[in-house]
Design a protein around this motif. Structure first.
Motif, PDB file in Angstrom:
ATOM      1  N   LEU A 191      -9.933 -39.847  11.171  1.00 57.03           N
ATOM      2  CA  LEU A 191      -9.023 -39.551  12.273  1.00 57.03           C
ATOM      3  C   LEU A 191      -7.571 -39.675  11.821  1.00 57.03           C
ATOM      4  O   LEU A 191      -7.178 -40.663  11.211  1.00 57.03           O
ATOM      5  CB  LEU A 191      -9.292 -40.512  13.436  1.00 57.03           C
ATOM      6  CG  LEU A 191      -8.374 -40.374  14.659  1.00 57.03           C
ATOM      7  CD1 LEU A 191      -8.620 -39.041  15.356  1.00 57.03           C
ATOM      8  CD2 LEU A 191      -8.603 -41.544  15.614  1.00 57.03           C
ATOM      9  N   ILE A 192      -6.779 -38.651  12.125  1.00 60.16           N
ATOM     10  CA  ILE A 192      -5.342 -38.683  11.850  1.00 60.16           C
ATOM     11  C   ILE A 192      -4.584 -39.085  13.107  1.00 60.16           C
ATOM     12  O   ILE A 192      -3.780 -40.017  13.090  1.00 60.16           O
ATOM     13  CB  ILE A 192      -4.844 -37.311  11.347  1.00 60.16           C
ATOM     14  CG1 ILE A 192      -5.504 -36.964   9.998  1.00 60.16           C
ATOM     15  CG2 ILE A 192      -3.318 -37.307  11.206  1.00 60.16           C
ATOM     16  CD1 ILE A 192      -5.133 -35.598   9.473  1.00 60.16           C
ATOM     17  N   SER A 193      -4.843 -38.393  14.223  1.00 63.06           N
ATOM     18  CA  SER A 193      -4.158 -38.718  15.480  1.00 63.06           C
ATOM     19  C   SER A 193      -4.820 -37.959  16.624  1.00 63.06           C
ATOM     20  O   SER A 193      -5.704 -37.111  16.411  1.00 63.06           O
ATOM     21  CB  SER A 193      -2.670 -38.345  15.402  1.00 63.06           C
ATOM     22  OG  SER A 193      -2.512 -36.951  15.228  1.00 63.06           O
ATOM     23  N   TYR A 194      -4.380 -38.277  17.832  1.00 65.19           N
ATOM     24  CA  TYR A 194      -4.844 -37.584  19.033  1.00 65.19           C
ATOM     25  C   TYR A 194      -3.718 -36.735  19.617  1.00 65.19           C
ATOM     26  O   TYR A 194      -2.540 -36.991  19.371  1.00 65.19           O
ATOM     27  CB  TYR A 194      -5.309 -38.584  20.099  1.00 65.19           C
ATOM     28  CG  TYR A 194      -6.614 -39.286  19.793  1.00 65.19           C
ATOM     29  CD1 TYR A 194      -7.836 -38.661  20.019  1.00 65.19           C
ATOM     30  CD2 TYR A 194      -6.609 -40.588  19.288  1.00 65.19           C
ATOM     31  CE1 TYR A 194      -9.031 -39.319  19.748  1.00 65.19           C
ATOM     32  CE2 TYR A 194      -7.809 -41.249  19.017  1.00 65.19           C
ATOM     33  CZ  TYR A 194      -9.004 -40.604  19.252  1.00 65.19           C
ATOM     34  OH  TYR A 194     -10.186 -41.255  18.986  1.00 65.19           O
ATOM     35  N   ILE A 195      -4.115 -35.746  20.408  1.00 66.68           N
ATOM     36  CA  ILE A 195      -3.165 -34.944  21.185  1.00 66.68           C
ATOM     37  C   ILE A 195      -3.611 -34.999  22.638  1.00 66.68           C
ATOM     38  O   ILE A 195      -4.714 -34.564  22.974  1.00 66.68           O
ATOM     39  CB  ILE A 195      -3.138 -33.467  20.722  1.00 66.68           C
ATOM     40  CG1 ILE A 195      -2.796 -33.358  19.240  1.00 66.68           C
ATOM     41  CG2 ILE A 195      -2.148 -32.655  21.554  1.00 66.68           C
ATOM     42  CD1 ILE A 195      -2.902 -31.940  18.699  1.00 66.68           C
ATOM     43  N   PRO A 221      -7.261 -32.178  25.678  1.00 64.19           N
ATOM     44  CA  PRO A 221      -7.365 -33.397  24.855  1.00 64.19           C
ATOM     45  C   PRO A 221      -7.938 -33.068  23.484  1.00 64.19           C
ATOM     46  O   PRO A 221      -9.015 -32.463  23.373  1.00 64.19           O
ATOM     47  CB  PRO A 221      -8.312 -34.286  25.664  1.00 64.19           C
ATOM     48  CG  PRO A 221      -9.128 -33.335  26.485  1.00 64.19           C
ATOM     49  CD  PRO A 221      -8.239 -32.171  26.783  1.00 64.19           C
ATOM     50  N   CYS A 222      -7.233 -33.463  22.432  1.00 61.36           N
ATOM     51  CA  CYS A 222      -7.648 -33.098  21.071  1.00 61.36           C
ATOM     52  C   CYS A 222      -7.562 -34.295  20.137  1.00 61.36           C
ATOM     53  O   CYS A 222      -6.891 -35.295  20.433  1.00 61.36           O
ATOM     54  CB  CYS A 222      -6.738 -31.990  20.514  1.00 61.36           C
ATOM     55  SG  CYS A 222      -6.607 -30.510  21.523  1.00 61.36           S
ATOM     56  N   ARG A 223      -8.215 -34.148  19.007  1.00 63.23           N
ATOM     57  CA  ARG A 223      -8.028 -35.094  17.915  1.00 63.23           C
ATOM     58  C   ARG A 223      -7.880 -34.301  16.616  1.00 63.23           C
ATOM     59  O   ARG A 223      -8.454 -33.223  16.456  1.00 63.23           O
ATOM     60  CB  ARG A 223      -9.191 -36.078  17.816  1.00 63.23           C
ATOM     61  CG  ARG A 223     -10.535 -35.475  17.443  1.00 63.23           C
ATOM     62  CD  ARG A 223     -11.606 -36.556  17.347  1.00 63.23           C
ATOM     63  NE  ARG A 223     -12.899 -36.015  16.908  1.00 63.23           N
ATOM     64  CZ  ARG A 223     -13.994 -36.745  16.747  1.00 63.23           C
ATOM     65  NH1 ARG A 223     -13.974 -38.048  17.008  1.00 63.23           N
ATOM     66  NH2 ARG A 223     -15.126 -36.185  16.337  1.00 63.23           N
ATOM     67  N   ILE A 224      -7.086 -34.850  15.699  1.00 57.13           N
ATOM     68  CA  ILE A 224      -6.825 -34.199  14.419  1.00 57.13           C
ATOM     69  C   ILE A 224      -7.555 -34.990  13.338  1.00 57.13           C
ATOM     70  O   ILE A 224      -7.420 -36.213  13.258  1.00 57.13           O
ATOM     71  CB  ILE A 224      -5.321 -34.135  14.130  1.00 57.13           C
ATOM     72  CG1 ILE A 224      -4.590 -33.433  15.276  1.00 57.13           C
ATOM     73  CG2 ILE A 224      -5.057 -33.412  12.815  1.00 57.13           C
ATOM     74  CD1 ILE A 224      -3.079 -33.431  15.126  1.00 57.13           C
ATOM     75  N   VAL A 270      -7.751 -29.776   7.270  1.00 51.24           N
ATOM     76  CA  VAL A 270      -7.521 -30.565   8.475  1.00 51.24           C
ATOM     77  C   VAL A 270      -8.005 -29.744   9.671  1.00 51.24           C
ATOM     78  O   VAL A 270      -7.653 -28.576   9.815  1.00 51.24           O
ATOM     79  CB  VAL A 270      -6.028 -30.915   8.639  1.00 51.24           C
ATOM     80  CG1 VAL A 270      -5.762 -31.503  10.025  1.00 51.24           C
ATOM     81  CG2 VAL A 270      -5.597 -31.899   7.562  1.00 51.24           C
ATOM     82  N   ASP A 271      -8.833 -30.353  10.502  1.00 55.02           N
ATOM     83  CA  ASP A 271      -9.361 -29.687  11.701  1.00 55.02           C
ATOM     84  C   ASP A 271      -8.771 -30.312  12.956  1.00 55.02           C
ATOM     85  O   ASP A 271      -8.451 -31.511  12.973  1.00 55.02           O
ATOM     86  CB  ASP A 271     -10.881 -29.812  11.773  1.00 55.02           C
ATOM     87  CG  ASP A 271     -11.593 -28.885  10.816  1.00 55.02           C
ATOM     88  OD1 ASP A 271     -10.909 -28.117  10.105  1.00 55.02           O
ATOM     89  OD2 ASP A 271     -12.842 -28.935  10.767  1.00 55.02           O
ATOM     90  N   THR A 282      -9.700 -25.439  15.559  1.00 54.10           N
ATOM     91  CA  THR A 282      -8.848 -24.903  14.495  1.00 54.10           C
ATOM     92  C   THR A 282      -9.209 -25.557  13.177  1.00 54.10           C
ATOM     93  O   THR A 282      -9.762 -26.666  13.137  1.00 54.10           O
ATOM     94  CB  THR A 282      -7.339 -25.167  14.729  1.00 54.10           C
ATOM     95  OG1 THR A 282      -7.031 -26.539  14.435  1.00 54.10           O
ATOM     96  CG2 THR A 282      -6.911 -24.846  16.139  1.00 54.10           C
ATOM     97  N   SER A 283      -8.888 -24.869  12.095  1.00 58.81           N
ATOM     98  CA  SER A 283      -8.944 -25.466  10.765  1.00 58.81           C
ATOM     99  C   SER A 283      -7.686 -25.058  10.023  1.00 58.81           C
ATOM    100  O   SER A 283      -7.067 -24.036  10.336  1.00 58.81           O
ATOM    101  CB  SER A 283     -10.195 -25.017   9.997  1.00 58.81           C
ATOM    102  OG  SER A 283     -10.143 -23.627   9.745  1.00 58.81           O
ATOM    103  N   LEU A 284      -7.315 -25.853   9.047  1.00 53.09           N
ATOM    104  CA  LEU A 284      -6.087 -25.630   8.286  1.00 53.09           C
ATOM    105  C   LEU A 284      -6.366 -26.039   6.845  1.00 53.09           C
ATOM    106  O   LEU A 284      -6.770 -27.169   6.583  1.00 53.09           O
ATOM    107  CB  LEU A 284      -4.946 -26.466   8.878  1.00 53.09           C
ATOM    108  CG  LEU A 284      -3.610 -26.487   8.144  1.00 53.09           C
ATOM    109  CD1 LEU A 284      -3.036 -25.090   8.000  1.00 53.09           C
ATOM    110  CD2 LEU A 284      -2.629 -27.386   8.894  1.00 53.09           C
TER     111      LEU A 284
END
Length: 507
Positions: free
Chosen positions: A172-176, A384-387, A403-404, A423-425
């Motif tokens: 987990l990187i962060s939430y949105i 609501p998202c998570r990275i 990173v998704d 998404t993917s990056l």
């Protein structure tokens, strides 16, 4: 991999004949690849780097779920040594042949026609013929070694970035727009399938009859919502100075392969669809339906040079995408989450690179810019998202880092705690540019390094549309609230409600 018909233990790609049975370099070249047009880009795998880092590449194959390829780096190094040994003998043979040719020419030019002179000429001629046969055999063996190493190198996945976890799941990187432990209201657990069907904006039954599983009709506001999502995503990217492109959805199969999208993955599951060709076109290059706009966008500079002053070169394209979605991934998924055909807005960029082809220093600014665009899009949609930083086992062949962003789907709480990728990056360093023959062009006019490529999803329409339906659903009013940022693209409409008189579309 194929079993060698000669019984030797060499590692050979399935479409190669044993190196020691190749009749000629020209025939070998024709057997190495399917028919390609003369404009097809030349591929440049980094053989030197692989030979110098065999253990790193072998371990990387294991880390990336390419265990069957783990022996390839060592074999590439062995083939390189064999090629060098053979190459060392070629100049000496060539020198001897030229000496004999001069001796024969001198004898023929001489007025002397004695028996001894004729005998020496005959012996020299026979010896020259024998040496030419030996030279041809050496050249054939060298061409075979080089071609096999080339093919094995192209089959290897890219190396892995230091930011990428090598074990375990995503990090987990962060939430949105979401707090850890936040509970989704039970009233919003209705599936987008039920919501869309009740509002007459989704029709899966008709699509099953017309096309089959994995296809769908978007109707009324469903069709308008798709266009709104595309236009909104494009506007968010274009305001950052990107260039809009409308790419084709059909590509040569070798272009898709060069981008890292093989017809079948390492688990032998079909990834992309190939177009069946008529018997009369059997010798023409095969074509595939593009799985993502990344493929035709990357091909825009296949076999071309990009002036270094134009880097980073940033494109954004909206296209229809086609995925086979074979195996267990698609069987148990209902609705819009996993489908065969969909609309997607894709960001694609070429960036400069350093002398170390795997150094991502110059591609990171574009990577971060793409991630920021993705953050802004999903934050403004109120989802609501998570990275997540994805592990090496989840990376495709081309990416060194991925990173998704995942959205919380209320109806999927029993699966993956509700989270689903939208998404993917990815940073692909020079993996794609080497396979597509794309280079930078220096101001001096000299061809430079292979640029890095970076790609990322701006909008995968079906999944985002499904999330909007589930989070915007109001059970009491039997309607879906449209995110405010999308309303200008839908004539100012604020909500989706079933029309009382809907004579034409129903489920």
């Amino acid at each position: 991999m194929a079993v060698c018909l000669t019984g030797c233990s060499k590692i050979c790609p399935a479409r190669l004949v044993c190196p020691f049975r190749q009749p000629s370099p020209r025939r070998l070249a024709s057997q190495l690849q399917a028919p390609r047009p003369p404009t097809a880009p030349k591929q440049f795998p980094d053989l030197k780097r692989i030979r110098q880092n065999v253990d790193i590449y072998s371990k990387n194959c294991v880390d990336r779920n390419y265990g069957g390829h783990a022996d390839f780096p060592a074999e590439i190094a062995r083939l390189g040594r064999e090629s060098q040994l053979v190459a060392a003998d070629i100049p000496e043979l060539s020198k001897k042949i030229k000496e004999l040719q001069r001796e024969i020419a001198t004898a023929n030019a001489s007025q002397t026609s004695s028996n001894s002179s004729s005998q020496r000429t005959a012996i020299a001629t026979e010896e020259a013929a024998t040496l030419r046969d030996a030279l041809g055999e050496l050249e054939t063996r060298k061409a075979s070694y080089d071609a096999t190493a080339h093919e094995l190198a192209l089959a290897l996945p890219n190396l892995t970035n230091s930011e990428t976890p090598l074990t375990g799941g995503p990090q987990l990187i962060s939430y949105i727009g979401h707090e850890p432990g936040q509970v989704v209201p039970s009233q919003s657990h209705t599936s987008h399938v039920d919501i869309g069907t009740s509002l007459s904006i989704l029709d899966f039954n008709s699509a099953t009859l017309s096309t089959g599983w994995g296809f769908y009709f978007l109707i009324n506001e469903g069709a308008l919502l798709e266009q709104a999502l595309v236009q909104y995503a494009l506007s968010m990217v274009l305001r950052q100075g990107w260039t809009a492109v409308a790419p084709p959805s059909v590509v040569y199969s070798y272009i898709a392969d060069a981008c890292g999208f093989q017809p079948r993955d390492q688990n032998d599951e079909r990834q992309i669809w190939q177009i069946q060709q008529a018997e009369k076109d059997a010798l023409k290059p095969k074509r595939s339906l593009a799985a993502t706009a990344e493929i035709p966008l990357a091909a825009m500079y296949a076999g071309k040079d990009i002036p270094e002053e134009q880097l980073p070169l940033k494109l954004v394209g909206s296209s229809r995408c086609y995925r086979a979605e074979a195996g267990a991934r698609g069987v148990d998924t209902k609705g819009l989450y996993r489908v065969h055909e969909f609309t997607k807005v894709e960001m694609f960029a070429w960036t400069d690179s350093t002398d170390d082809s795997q150094d991502t220093e110059r591609s990171m600014p574009v990577f971060n810019e793409m991630l920021q665009i993705q953050r802004e899009i999903f934050s403004s949609l109120g989802l609501p998202c998570r990275i997540l930083e994805m592990p090496s086992s989840d990376l495709g062949a081309s990416a060194v880092r991925k990173v998704d962003i995942e959205v919380l789907f209320p109806s999927r709480m029993s699966r993956d705690e509700g989270w689903g990728e939208v998404t993917s990056l990815s940073i692909c360093t020079d993996y794609q540019s080497r396979r597509l023959g794309t280079r930078t062009l220096q101001k001096s006019g000299k061809r430079g390094k292979f640029p890095h490529t970076v790609n990322g999803t701006a909008m995968a329409v079906p999944r985002v549309l499904a999330a909007i339906l589930e989070h915007g659903w109001r059970e009491e009013e039997r309607c879906v609230i449209i995110p405010e940022v999308l309303r200008p693209y839908m004539g100012g409409q604020e909500k989706i409600q079933r029309k009382r008189k809907d004579k034409h579309f129903h489920s």
